[in-house]
Write a protein that holds these residues in place. Structure first.
Motif, PDB file in Angstrom:
ATOM      1  N   ASP A 262      69.719  31.716  33.006  1.00 55.07           N
ATOM      2  CA  ASP A 262      68.309  31.698  33.395  1.00 55.07           C
ATOM      3  C   ASP A 262      68.061  32.976  34.198  1.00 55.07           C
ATOM      4  OD1 ASP A 262      65.976  31.422  34.838  1.00 55.07           O
ATOM      5  OD2 ASP A 262      66.344  29.360  35.460  1.00 55.07           O
TER       6      ASP A 262
ATOM      7  N   SER B 276      60.842  35.218  31.957  1.00 49.16           N
ATOM      8  CA  SER B 276      59.386  35.077  31.848  1.00 49.16           C
ATOM      9  C   SER B 276      58.709  36.412  32.130  1.00 49.16           C
ATOM     10  CB  SER B 276      58.869  34.082  32.896  1.00 49.16           C
ATOM     11  OG  SER B 276      59.514  32.849  32.774  1.00 49.16           O
TER      12      SER B 276
ATOM     13  N   THR C 130      71.750  29.940  36.650  1.00 49.13           N
ATOM     14  CA  THR C 130      70.737  30.936  36.975  1.00 49.13           C
ATOM     15  C   THR C 130      71.409  32.237  37.402  1.00 49.13           C
ATOM     16  OG1 THR C 130      68.707  31.272  38.221  1.00 49.13           O
ATOM     17  CG2 THR C 130      70.497  30.266  39.434  1.00 49.13           C
TER      18      THR C 130
ATOM     19  N   SER D 191      63.764  23.875  35.307  1.00 57.16           N
ATOM     20  CA  SER D 191      63.715  24.385  33.919  1.00 57.16           C
ATOM     21  C   SER D 191      65.101  24.554  33.311  1.00 57.16           C
ATOM     22  CB  SER D 191      63.073  25.775  33.882  1.00 57.16           C
ATOM     23  OG  SER D 191      61.770  25.709  34.295  1.00 57.16           O
TER      24      SER D 191
ATOM     25  N   ALA E 127      58.142  35.430  43.740  1.00 59.77           N
ATOM     26  CA  ALA E 127      59.058  34.624  42.930  1.00 59.77           C
ATOM     27  C   ALA E 127      58.276  33.625  42.078  1.00 59.77           C
ATOM     28  CB  ALA E 127      60.063  33.894  43.824  1.00 59.77           C
TER      29      ALA E 127
ATOM     30  N   ALA F 212      65.088  34.250  35.049  1.00 59.57           N
ATOM     31  CA  ALA F 212      63.691  34.321  35.526  1.00 59.57           C
ATOM     32  C   ALA F 212      63.540  35.149  36.799  1.00 59.57           C
ATOM     33  CB  ALA F 212      63.140  32.915  35.745  1.00 59.57           C
ATOM     34  N   GLN F 213      64.483  34.997  37.732  1.00 60.95           N
ATOM     35  CA  GLN F 213      64.352  35.704  39.008  1.00 60.95           C
ATOM     36  C   GLN F 213      65.170  36.992  39.052  1.00 60.95           C
ATOM     37  OE1 GLN F 213      62.202  35.013  41.246  1.00 60.95           O
ATOM     38  NE2 GLN F 213      61.605  32.972  40.592  1.00 60.95           N
TER      39      GLN F 213
ATOM     40  N   GLY G 237      57.905  31.549  27.883  1.00 59.47           N
ATOM     41  CA  GLY G 237      58.502  31.823  29.197  1.00 59.47           C
ATOM     42  C   GLY G 237      59.910  31.256  29.256  1.00 59.47           C
ATOM     43  N   THR G 238      60.488  31.315  30.448  1.00 55.48           N
ATOM     44  CA  THR G 238      61.862  30.854  30.639  1.00 55.48           C
ATOM     45  C   THR G 238      62.010  29.387  30.221  1.00 55.48           C
ATOM     46  OG1 THR G 238      61.883  32.272  32.580  1.00 55.48           O
ATOM     47  CG2 THR G 238      63.711  30.741  32.350  1.00 55.48           C
ATOM     48  N   THR G 239      61.045  28.574  30.642  1.00 57.35           N
ATOM     49  CA  THR G 239      61.124  27.137  30.367  1.00 57.35           C
ATOM     50  C   THR G 239      61.224  26.894  28.861  1.00 57.35           C
ATOM     51  OG1 THR G 239      59.762  26.774  32.313  1.00 57.35           O
ATOM     52  CG2 THR G 239      59.944  24.932  30.769  1.00 57.35           C
TER      53      THR G 239
ATOM     54  N   HIS H 269      66.912  25.727  38.913  1.00 55.70           N
ATOM     55  CA  HIS H 269      65.496  25.390  38.800  1.00 55.70           C
ATOM     56  C   HIS H 269      65.397  24.228  37.793  1.00 55.70           C
ATOM     57  CE1 HIS H 269      61.310  25.955  37.451  1.00 55.70           C
ATOM     58  NE2 HIS H 269      61.112  26.694  38.530  1.00 55.70           N
TER      59      HIS H 269
ATOM     60  N   ASN I  48      66.136  30.927  42.794  1.00 56.07           N
ATOM     61  CA  ASN I  48      64.734  31.087  43.207  1.00 56.07           C
ATOM     62  C   ASN I  48      64.455  30.523  44.589  1.00 56.07           C
ATOM     63  OD1 ASN I  48      64.995  28.395  42.145  1.00 56.07           O
ATOM     64  ND2 ASN I  48      62.779  28.239  42.196  1.00 56.07           N
TER      65      ASN I  48
ATOM     66  N   VAL J  38      69.785  34.750  39.313  1.00 57.08           N
ATOM     67  CA  VAL J  38      69.396  34.859  40.728  1.00 57.08           C
ATOM     68  C   VAL J  38      68.657  33.570  41.100  1.00 57.08           C
ATOM     69  CG1 VAL J  38      67.906  36.075  42.375  1.00 57.08           C
ATOM     70  CG2 VAL J  38      69.245  37.389  40.732  1.00 57.08           C
TER      71      VAL J  38
ATOM     72  N   HIS K 243      55.635  36.891  33.220  1.00 61.69           N
ATOM     73  CA  HIS K 243      54.727  36.920  34.373  1.00 61.69           C
ATOM     74  C   HIS K 243      55.429  37.181  35.697  1.00 61.69           C
ATOM     75  CE1 HIS K 243      55.568  32.916  36.221  1.00 61.69           C
ATOM     76  NE2 HIS K 243      56.018  32.645  35.008  1.00 61.69           N
ATOM     77  N   LYS K 244      56.757  37.032  35.736  1.00 57.00           N
ATOM     78  CA  LYS K 244      57.486  37.296  36.986  1.00 57.00           C
ATOM     79  C   LYS K 244      57.940  38.751  37.058  1.00 57.00           C
ATOM     80  CE  LYS K 244      59.228  32.585  37.349  1.00 57.00           C
ATOM     81  NZ  LYS K 244      58.561  31.958  38.486  1.00 57.00           N
TER      82      LYS K 244
HETATM   83  N1  PMP Z   1      64.022  29.514  36.452  1.00 52.51           N
HETATM   84  C1  PMP Z   1      63.806  30.054  37.642  1.00 52.51           C
HETATM   85  C2  PMP Z   1      64.979  30.475  38.479  1.00 52.51           C
HETATM   86  C3  PMP Z   1      62.501  30.212  38.117  1.00 52.51           C
HETATM   87  O1  PMP Z   1      62.287  30.747  39.326  1.00 52.51           O
HETATM   88  C4  PMP Z   1      61.416  29.827  37.294  1.00 52.51           C
HETATM   89  C5  PMP Z   1      59.980  29.980  37.749  1.00 52.51           C
HETATM   90  N2  PMP Z   1      59.708  29.519  39.029  1.00 52.51           N
HETATM   91  C6  PMP Z   1      61.698  29.285  36.035  1.00 52.51           C
HETATM   92  C7  PMP Z   1      63.003  29.143  35.649  1.00 52.51           C
HETATM   93  C8  PMP Z   1      60.607  28.830  35.116  1.00 52.51           C
HETATM   94  O2  PMP Z   1      59.850  29.902  34.688  1.00 52.51           O
HETATM   95  P1  PMP Z   1      58.494  29.645  33.881  1.00 52.51           P
HETATM   96  O3  PMP Z   1      57.700  28.665  34.661  1.00 52.51           O
HETATM   97  O4  PMP Z   1      57.859  30.995  33.808  1.00 52.51           O
HETATM   98  O5  PMP Z   1      58.885  29.117  32.536  1.00 52.51           O
END
Ligand code: PMP
Length: 411
Positions: free
Chosen positions: A199, A222, A170, A124, A29, A201-202, A92-94, A122, A174, A172, A224-225
């Motif tokens: 969001d 993102s 979100t 973000s 994650a 990301a997950q 990325g997501t942020t 999260h 995290n 899913v 990278h995930k």
């Molecule tokens: N939202 C969720 C649910 C996340 O798990 C994460 C990464 N841990 C992020 C946003 C942020 O992603 P990133 O750091 O790749 O921008």
């Protein structure tokens, strides 16, 4: 059904030992591992195809531009966006969520308006809205969670009203791995004239995602995930919304015409991609998506579920382990958070590392959620389809050994 043993061989990072033990990588994650094809694609791009995009008048640049724009199409199809121009490459997501807050948010939020997020977010998907609300004298509201950490839809119905302009949730979680009812929340948002920001990301690494089916206005994730490189991500946005929004950053690549005292912006998606983009990152991400598609997202989802169904009952059976969220493995998409008696999660994670098990400990960038669980931090194990039952067994055995080691201090 994919041959999981062969799949696992594509992830060379798994072939090493950690503290003299087999590596059980259970921090997916935080970031996923990268398959051979992604690493090789990055290498071949930099070795033979490296050139800047969009402005070149020579073959290498044409080729790089084609690959970069093809990557956009690969992402478009992966999440079923209606058009490639609805895909914006970000870091990325942020960055994707900050982009919306700084453009759509600045343009549309007025004093007294309401922004609705959930308690499960999260940071973000929390701080950009919190700061926007503060700047605009708007109100930020939080949808409560049920006792198992799910979004409380009855509360969502109370909180999302005609005053709501943005709902951001979100897909899913995290920390708990629960899936939010995005489609229902989107309907609630739209009935009240608001937009919904998701969001993802997950989610993208665990579930097939269809942004049109979800009725999402924006969907951020993102690379990278999901097996891709760091520093590349995606913001999906509905064409009509993106066209109305002001740019996020200014500079090269995003303009149509520049005069001394004013400028005109390029069409979407370029309007939102100022400066030289992460070309190799986008191409690497497209390779990651092709890998996921080859395994099959339905198979990825089934494999995650199978591993969690194996892991969760074994975790729950260890006396002293407290599981957060649901007791049902199906409500933990790839993620489970727990604590071991009164031991500090960082001590537990350090002890697990000694046994070759990589997990995360802390508030997982979701402080309001973790506090609502009655703690300051948890240990989090997160799975991917290339994990094995052996990784789950290694975690379980390492927890038992940690318990034994700290038995004098454990309450
Ligand atoms: N939202 C969720 C649910 C996340 O798990 C994460 C990464 N841990 C992020 C946003 C942020 O992603 P990133 O750091 O790749 O921008």
């Amino acid at each position: 059904m994919p041959n999981w043993e062969l799949v696992r061989q594509d992830f060379s990072e798994l072939r090493q030992t950690m503290n003299g033990e087999r590596l059980a990588y259970l921090d997916n994650a935080a970031t996923s591992l990268k398959p051979k094809s992604v690493i090789e694609r990055l290498l071949s791009f930099y070795q033979q195809e490296n050139a800047n995009v969009h402005r070149g008048t020579y073959q290498l640049s044409f080729k790089a531009t084609e690959e970069y724009e093809d990557a956009r199409k690969v992402i478009q199809h992966f999440i079923n966006a209606a058009a490639a121009r609805e895909i914006i490459f970000t870091r990325g997501t942020t960055e994707g969520i900050n982009l919306i807050a700084s453009t759509y948010g600045e343009q549309n939020i007025e004093p007294g308006d309401e922004i609705v997020i959930s308690l499960a977010e999260h940071h973000s998907n929390l701080i950009p809205w919190q700061q926007l609300a503060l700047r605009k004298k708007a109100t930020l509201k939080y949808i409560n969670l049920t006792s198992t950490g799910e979004i409380d839809l009855a509360d969502a119905k109370q909180k999302i009203t005609a005053k709501t302009k943005i709902v951001a949730v979100t897909h899913v979680g995290n920390v708990l791995g629960n899936v939010s009812p995005i489609r229902k929340l989107a309907e609630l948002a739209h009935q009240n004239g608001a937009i919904i920001v998701v969001d993802g990301a997950q989610a993208v690494c665990h579930l097939p995602v269809d942004v049109q089916e979800l009725a999402a206005d924006f969907y951020a994730f993102s690379g990278h995930k999901m097996l891709g490189p760091t520093g590349i991500g995606v913001l999906y946005g509905k064409q009509k919304l993106l066209e109305q929004m002001p740019p996020y950053q200014f500079g090269g690549e995003m303009i149509e015409d520049v005069q001394l005292d004013n400028s005109k912006w390029d069409q979407i998606p370029h309007k939102f991609e100022a400066g030289t983009p992460n070309i190799a990152g986008a191409i690497g991400l497209a390779t990651a998506v092709k890998y996921l598609e080859q395994v099959g997202m339905a198979q990825v989802k089934a494999r995650d579920a199978e591993l969690m169904a194996y892991l969760l009952p074994k975790l729950m059976a260890i006396p002293g382990v407290k599981i957060y969220g649901s007791q049902n493995p199906q409500q933990h998409v790839g993620v489970v958070s727990f604590n071991l008696g009164t031991l500090h999660p960082h001590d537990v994670a350090t002890a697990l590392d000694m046994e070759g098990v990589a997990v995360r400990a802390g508030h997982h960038c979701a402080e309001p959620l973790v506090h609502s669980l009655g703690t300051n931090s948890t240990v989090r194990a997160s799975l991917a389809f290339y994990n094995y039952q052996a990784d789950c067994d290694q975690l379980i055995n390492a927890i038992k050994e940690t318990k034994e080691f700290f038995k004098g201090e454990l309450r």
